[in-house]
Design a protein around this motif. Structure first.
Motif, PDB file in Angstrom:
ATOM      1  N   MET A   1     -45.057 -33.762 -28.978  1.00  0.00           N
ATOM      2  CA  MET A   1     -46.234 -34.565 -28.716  1.00  0.00           C
ATOM      3  C   MET A   1     -45.786 -35.948 -28.251  1.00  0.00           C
ATOM      4  SD  MET A   1     -49.261 -35.718 -31.378  1.00  0.00           S
ATOM      5  CE  MET A   1     -50.066 -34.156 -31.441  1.00  0.00           C
ATOM      6  N   ARG A   2     -46.517 -36.509 -27.319  1.00  0.00           N
ATOM      7  CA  ARG A   2     -46.205 -37.858 -26.825  1.00  0.00           C
ATOM      8  C   ARG A   2     -46.416 -38.900 -27.924  1.00  0.00           C
ATOM      9  NH1 ARG A   2     -47.023 -39.338 -21.078  1.00  0.00           N
ATOM     10  NH2 ARG A   2     -47.871 -41.241 -21.977  1.00  0.00           N
ATOM     11  N   ASP A  62     -46.039 -34.129 -39.852  1.00  0.00           N
ATOM     12  CA  ASP A  62     -46.791 -33.051 -39.229  1.00  0.00           C
ATOM     13  C   ASP A  62     -47.312 -33.510 -37.877  1.00  0.00           C
ATOM     14  OD1 ASP A  62     -48.027 -30.621 -38.899  1.00  0.00           O
ATOM     15  OD2 ASP A  62     -49.652 -30.998 -40.332  1.00  0.00           O
ATOM     16  N   LEU A  63     -47.501 -32.572 -36.962  1.00  0.00           N
ATOM     17  CA  LEU A  63     -48.060 -32.870 -35.642  1.00  0.00           C
ATOM     18  C   LEU A  63     -49.286 -31.998 -35.418  1.00  0.00           C
ATOM     19  CD1 LEU A  63     -44.803 -32.938 -33.498  1.00  0.00           C
ATOM     20  CD2 LEU A  63     -46.084 -34.892 -34.317  1.00  0.00           C
ATOM     21  N   ARG A  64     -50.388 -32.625 -35.044  1.00  0.00           N
ATOM     22  CA  ARG A  64     -51.607 -31.885 -34.728  1.00  0.00           C
ATOM     23  C   ARG A  64     -52.305 -32.561 -33.571  1.00  0.00           C
ATOM     24  NH1 ARG A  64     -54.420 -31.412 -40.400  1.00  0.00           N
ATOM     25  NH2 ARG A  64     -52.639 -30.717 -41.625  1.00  0.00           N
ATOM     26  N   GLU A  65     -53.019 -31.757 -32.773  1.00  0.00           N
ATOM     27  CA  GLU A  65     -53.747 -32.306 -31.616  1.00  0.00           C
ATOM     28  C   GLU A  65     -54.951 -33.126 -32.069  1.00  0.00           C
ATOM     29  OE1 GLU A  65     -52.984 -32.141 -28.264  1.00  0.00           O
ATOM     30  OE2 GLU A  65     -51.089 -31.371 -29.014  1.00  0.00           O
ATOM     31  N   THR A  66     -55.669 -32.635 -33.065  1.00  0.00           N
ATOM     32  CA  THR A  66     -56.814 -33.357 -33.612  1.00  0.00           C
ATOM     33  C   THR A  66     -56.758 -33.285 -35.126  1.00  0.00           C
ATOM     34  OG1 THR A  66     -58.202 -31.384 -33.550  1.00  0.00           O
ATOM     35  CG2 THR A  66     -58.331 -32.860 -31.645  1.00  0.00           C
ATOM     36  N   VAL A  67     -57.323 -34.299 -35.765  1.00  0.00           N
ATOM     37  CA  VAL A  67     -57.327 -34.338 -37.226  1.00  0.00           C
ATOM     38  C   VAL A  67     -58.505 -35.197 -37.676  1.00  0.00           C
ATOM     39  CG1 VAL A  67     -55.783 -36.330 -37.415  1.00  0.00           C
ATOM     40  CG2 VAL A  67     -55.854 -34.673 -39.246  1.00  0.00           C
ATOM     41  N   LYS A  68     -59.089 -34.845 -38.813  1.00  0.00           N
ATOM     42  CA  LYS A  68     -60.192 -35.638 -39.350  1.00  0.00           C
ATOM     43  C   LYS A  68     -59.655 -36.958 -39.891  1.00  0.00           C
ATOM     44  CE  LYS A  68     -63.183 -31.838 -40.480  1.00  0.00           C
ATOM     45  NZ  LYS A  68     -63.300 -30.702 -41.368  1.00  0.00           N
TER      46      LYS A  68
END
Length: 85
Positions: A1-2, A62-68
């Motif tokens: 991820m960038r 952790d890497l995620r595209e979207t998160v609350k």
């Protein structure tokens, strides 16, 4: 991820354009190397970010595209926070 996207998703910096500016000013390092906004961030990397008078060292967990919003702090762990004179 960038890098700029990670900073926005993790809510360390509110806007991606601001994250890009901070990185381009040379205020962020990844594992001791100068980082650009397009630098790739992986889980386990250590970021050092200069926020004005503060120096924050975090570890990417952790890497995620979207998160609350309330789960954003689970993407990283603060290792140390110190005042930079």
């Amino acid at each position: 991820m960038r890098l700029d996207k990670f900073l926005k998703v993790s809510r360390l910096i509110k806007r991606r354009t601001l994250a890009k500016e901070v990185a381009d000013q040379g205020r962020i390092t990844i594992n001791g190397n100068q980082a650009k906004a397009s630098s790739i961030v992986a889980a386990g990397d250590e970021l050092v970010i200069k926020f004005g008078q503060k120096l924050v060292t975090i570890q990417v967990t952790d890497l995620r595209e979207t998160v609350k919003k309330d789960e954003a702090q689970n993407l990283y762990k603060v290792i140390k926070e110190e005042r930079n004179e």
